[in-house]
Design a protein around this motif. Structure first.
Motif, PDB file in Angstrom:
ATOM      1  N   ASN A   1     -13.800  -0.981  -9.687  1.00 54.02           N
ATOM      2  CA  ASN A   1     -14.854  -0.817 -10.561  1.00 54.02           C
ATOM      3  C   ASN A   1     -15.947  -0.671  -9.256  1.00 54.02           C
ATOM      4  OD1 ASN A   1     -13.589  -1.403 -12.712  1.00 54.02           O
ATOM      5  ND2 ASN A   1     -14.413  -3.223 -12.839  1.00 54.02           N
ATOM      6  N   GLU A   2     -15.448  -0.017  -8.340  1.00 51.25           N
ATOM      7  CA  GLU A   2     -16.592   0.034  -7.204  1.00 51.25           C
ATOM      8  C   GLU A   2     -16.085   1.425  -6.732  1.00 51.25           C
ATOM      9  OE1 GLU A   2     -16.891  -3.191  -4.449  1.00 51.25           O
ATOM     10  OE2 GLU A   2     -17.093  -4.652  -5.732  1.00 51.25           O
ATOM     11  N   LYS A   3     -17.153   2.151  -5.938  1.00 52.34           N
ATOM     12  CA  LYS A   3     -16.970   3.275  -5.238  1.00 52.34           C
ATOM     13  C   LYS A   3     -16.324   2.743  -3.823  1.00 52.34           C
ATOM     14  CE  LYS A   3     -19.147   7.348  -6.358  1.00 52.34           C
ATOM     15  NZ  LYS A   3     -20.667   7.731  -6.550  1.00 52.34           N
ATOM     16  N   SER A   4     -15.235   3.167  -3.309  1.00 57.11           N
ATOM     17  CA  SER A   4     -14.686   2.698  -2.021  1.00 57.11           C
ATOM     18  C   SER A   4     -15.676   3.164  -0.907  1.00 57.11           C
ATOM     19  CB  SER A   4     -13.252   3.443  -1.839  1.00 57.11           C
ATOM     20  OG  SER A   4     -12.880   3.106  -0.701  1.00 57.11           O
ATOM     21  N   THR A   5     -15.927   2.214  -0.152  1.00 57.43           N
ATOM     22  CA  THR A   5     -16.681   2.316   0.928  1.00 57.43           C
ATOM     23  C   THR A   5     -15.841   2.758   2.252  1.00 57.43           C
ATOM     24  OG1 THR A   5     -16.946   0.115   1.777  1.00 57.43           O
ATOM     25  CG2 THR A   5     -18.588   1.116   0.335  1.00 57.43           C
ATOM     26  N   GLY A   6     -14.449   2.400   2.092  1.00 56.41           N
ATOM     27  CA  GLY A   6     -13.379   2.462   3.134  1.00 56.41           C
ATOM     28  C   GLY A   6     -13.471   1.171   3.885  1.00 56.41           C
TER      29      GLY A   6
ATOM     30  N   SER B   1      -4.833  -0.948   3.483  1.00 54.05           N
ATOM     31  CA  SER B   1      -5.004  -0.008   4.479  1.00 54.05           C
ATOM     32  C   SER B   1      -6.399  -0.457   5.419  1.00 54.05           C
ATOM     33  CB  SER B   1      -4.999   1.537   4.102  1.00 54.05           C
ATOM     34  OG  SER B   1      -6.146   1.902   3.430  1.00 54.05           O
ATOM     35  N   GLY B   2      -7.451  -0.886   4.771  1.00 55.01           N
ATOM     36  CA  GLY B   2      -8.721  -1.435   5.295  1.00 55.01           C
ATOM     37  C   GLY B   2      -8.305  -2.769   5.844  1.00 55.01           C
ATOM     38  N   LEU B   3      -7.639  -3.518   5.580  1.00 57.90           N
ATOM     39  CA  LEU B   3      -7.051  -4.739   6.252  1.00 57.90           C
ATOM     40  C   LEU B   3      -6.364  -4.346   7.424  1.00 57.90           C
ATOM     41  CD1 LEU B   3      -6.056  -7.597   3.754  1.00 57.90           C
ATOM     42  CD2 LEU B   3      -7.575  -7.791   5.427  1.00 57.90           C
ATOM     43  N   LEU B   4      -5.306  -3.355   7.067  1.00 59.73           N
ATOM     44  CA  LEU B   4      -4.335  -3.123   8.323  1.00 59.73           C
ATOM     45  C   LEU B   4      -5.284  -2.655   9.501  1.00 59.73           C
ATOM     46  CD1 LEU B   4      -1.294  -1.374   6.513  1.00 59.73           C
ATOM     47  CD2 LEU B   4      -1.433  -3.426   7.968  1.00 59.73           C
ATOM     48  N   GLN B   5      -6.276  -1.729   9.109  1.00 59.51           N
ATOM     49  CA  GLN B   5      -7.351  -1.275  10.345  1.00 59.51           C
ATOM     50  C   GLN B   5      -7.967  -2.463  10.999  1.00 59.51           C
ATOM     51  OE1 GLN B   5     -10.055   1.894   9.068  1.00 59.51           O
ATOM     52  NE2 GLN B   5      -8.428   2.966   8.288  1.00 59.51           N
TER      53      GLN B   5
ATOM     54  N   ASP C   1       0.285  -9.356  -3.051  1.00 62.56           N
ATOM     55  CA  ASP C   1       1.254  -9.525  -4.378  1.00 62.56           C
ATOM     56  C   ASP C   1       1.056  -8.207  -4.979  1.00 62.56           C
ATOM     57  OD1 ASP C   1      -1.550  -8.704  -4.819  1.00 62.56           O
ATOM     58  OD2 ASP C   1      -2.132 -10.218  -6.230  1.00 62.56           O
ATOM     59  N   ILE C   2       0.467  -7.328  -4.759  1.00 63.26           N
ATOM     60  CA  ILE C   2       0.761  -5.872  -5.306  1.00 63.26           C
ATOM     61  C   ILE C   2       0.138  -4.847  -4.478  1.00 63.26           C
ATOM     62  CG2 ILE C   2      -1.147  -6.154  -7.012  1.00 63.26           C
ATOM     63  CD1 ILE C   2       0.693  -4.732  -9.100  1.00 63.26           C
ATOM     64  N   LEU C   3       0.752  -3.587  -4.402  1.00 63.95           N
ATOM     65  CA  LEU C   3       0.144  -2.521  -3.774  1.00 63.95           C
ATOM     66  C   LEU C   3      -0.015  -1.462  -4.964  1.00 63.95           C
ATOM     67  CD1 LEU C   3      -0.371  -1.061  -1.060  1.00 63.95           C
ATOM     68  CD2 LEU C   3       1.987  -0.854  -0.714  1.00 63.95           C
TER      69      LEU C   3
ATOM     70  N   LYS D   1       3.115  -0.175  -7.393  1.00 64.41           N
ATOM     71  CA  LYS D   1       2.829   0.692  -8.223  1.00 64.41           C
ATOM     72  C   LYS D   1       2.674   1.980  -7.621  1.00 64.41           C
ATOM     73  CE  LYS D   1      -0.087  -1.983 -11.272  1.00 64.41           C
ATOM     74  NZ  LYS D   1      -1.479  -2.092 -11.971  1.00 64.41           N
ATOM     75  N   GLN D   2       3.490   2.520  -7.135  1.00 57.07           N
ATOM     76  CA  GLN D   2       3.726   3.913  -6.243  1.00 57.07           C
ATOM     77  C   GLN D   2       2.842   5.204  -6.787  1.00 57.07           C
ATOM     78  OE1 GLN D   2       7.819   3.965  -5.961  1.00 57.07           O
ATOM     79  NE2 GLN D   2       7.938   3.075  -3.940  1.00 57.07           N
ATOM     80  N   ASP D   3       2.775   5.178  -8.201  1.00 53.00           N
ATOM     81  CA  ASP D   3       2.213   6.320  -8.823  1.00 53.00           C
ATOM     82  C   ASP D   3       0.596   6.377  -8.884  1.00 53.00           C
ATOM     83  OD1 ASP D   3       4.614   7.021  -9.743  1.00 53.00           O
ATOM     84  OD2 ASP D   3       4.454   6.202 -11.708  1.00 53.00           O
ATOM     85  N   ARG D   4       0.262   4.976  -8.318  1.00 53.84           N
ATOM     86  CA  ARG D   4      -1.347   4.732  -8.238  1.00 53.84           C
ATOM     87  C   ARG D   4      -1.882   5.092  -6.788  1.00 53.84           C
ATOM     88  NH1 ARG D   4      -5.178   3.217 -11.564  1.00 53.84           N
ATOM     89  NH2 ARG D   4      -5.815   1.558 -10.153  1.00 53.84           N
ATOM     90  N   ARG D   5      -1.036   5.297  -5.868  1.00 50.15           N
ATOM     91  CA  ARG D   5      -1.366   5.222  -4.564  1.00 50.15           C
ATOM     92  C   ARG D   5      -2.361   6.579  -4.346  1.00 50.15           C
ATOM     93  NH1 ARG D   5       1.062   2.235  -3.720  1.00 50.15           N
ATOM     94  NH2 ARG D   5       2.631   2.230  -2.227  1.00 50.15           N
ATOM     95  N   GLU D   6      -3.616   5.931  -3.986  1.00 45.95           N
ATOM     96  CA  GLU D   6      -4.868   7.010  -3.230  1.00 45.95           C
ATOM     97  C   GLU D   6      -4.726   7.154  -1.789  1.00 45.95           C
ATOM     98  OE1 GLU D   6      -8.351   6.230  -5.281  1.00 45.95           O
ATOM     99  OE2 GLU D   6      -7.618   5.590  -6.948  1.00 45.95           O
ATOM    100  N   VAL D   7      -4.204   6.170  -0.829  1.00 44.22           N
ATOM    101  CA  VAL D   7      -4.378   6.085   0.184  1.00 44.22           C
ATOM    102  C   VAL D   7      -3.096   6.004   0.800  1.00 44.22           C
ATOM    103  CG1 VAL D   7      -5.117   4.862   2.400  1.00 44.22           C
ATOM    104  CG2 VAL D   7      -6.413   4.788   0.277  1.00 44.22           C
ATOM    105  N   PRO D   8      -2.375   7.029   1.800  1.00 42.17           N
ATOM    106  CA  PRO D   8      -0.860   6.756   1.990  1.00 42.17           C
ATOM    107  C   PRO D   8      -0.688   5.461   2.836  1.00 42.17           C
ATOM    108  CG  PRO D   8      -2.363   8.279   3.500  1.00 42.17           C
ATOM    109  CD  PRO D   8      -3.334   7.974   2.427  1.00 42.17           C
ATOM    110  N   ILE D   9       0.170   4.684   2.334  1.00 44.28           N
ATOM    111  CA  ILE D   9       0.395   3.428   2.962  1.00 44.28           C
ATOM    112  C   ILE D   9       1.764   2.914   2.308  1.00 44.28           C
ATOM    113  CG2 ILE D   9      -0.919   2.114   1.448  1.00 44.28           C
ATOM    114  CD1 ILE D   9      -1.109   0.025   3.201  1.00 44.28           C
TER     115      ILE D   9
END
Ligand code: IMP
Ligand code: MG
Length: 196
Positions: free
Chosen positions: A92-97, A128-132, A119-121, A150-158
């Motif tokens: 429920n927040e805008k992603s700041t990255g 992706s933020g944590l990996l960075q 637990d869940i991707l 949940k592959q269908d939900r992906r917004e960031v390639p990971i």
């Protein structure tokens, strides 16, 4: 916990649920993941880093399975170290990255073989933020192990190197996963279908 006969639906903690992944299926998934991880890292001392709170149950089962070994395939017990971190959620927040650490990682990870346990991707933003962030601390290697994807939900390639199973775009609970802090201790994974 109350099961309505013939419906496959369960009532627990004010919610109506449908079972998606049974305790036994979870056990088999965790064992397969431990087999894979042992195959890749058996001669190294890995550090499993769990993302609180959801990955808590999964990480504990995974480390215990690694410590037990798997006699069926001749996998010997494998020692691991563990630590945890907690990050702010994007929901429920805008992603700041930028992923904010609420509870930081205290173990020094430079030159360590690290596996992030989640637990869940979902959208992929958290991981992706944590990996960075963690890559900046120069681990020898850094991989991801998730129970559910949940592959269908992906917004960031990971992609997670280790993944228990892909699931449809449904809100799941149990085995550490919550809905507003409820249902984490459901021993299997269910889909919320309503409130009581
Ligand atoms: P992402 O950054 O969108 O990939 O979000 C991942 C995080 O969202 C997970 O660590 C969970 O805490 C939460 N999440 C995503 N999907 C579900 C779900 O179906 N049930 C419970 N929590 C979820
Ligand atoms: Mg989580």
């Amino acid at each position: 916990m109350k099961e309505a006969p013939g419906t496959g639906q369960v009532e627990f903690d004010g919610y109506v649920l449908e079972k998606l992944v049974s305790e036994n299926e979870i056990r088999v998934m965790v064992q397969c993941l431990a087999d894979e991880i042992h195959g890749d890292y058996h001669d190294r001392q890995i550090l499993l880093v769990g993302i609180l709170k959801g990955a808590n149950v999964f990480l504990v089962d995974l480390m215990r399975d690694l410590g037990r070994g798997n006699p069926e395939i001749g996998r010997p017990p494998m020692p691991v170290e563990i630590d945890f971190m907690q990050v702010s959620s994007y929901k429920n927040e805008k992603s700041t990255g930028v992923v904010q650490e609420i509870l930081g990682l205290r173990t020094e990870i430079s030159d360590r073989d690290v596996i992030l346990v989640e637990d869940i991707l979902d959208t992929g933003k958290t991981l992706s933020g944590l990996l960075q962030q963690l890559a900046g601390r120069h681990p020898a290697s850094l991989e991801v192990c998730v129970l559910l994807d949940k592959q269908d939900r992906r917004e960031v390639p990971i992609d997670a190197k280790y993944c228990g199973m892909a699931i449809p775009d449904k809100f799941v609970v149990g085995y550490g996963l919550d809905v507003n802090e409820h249902l984490r201790n459901l021993p299997y994974i269910g889909v919320v279908i309503g409130r009581i």
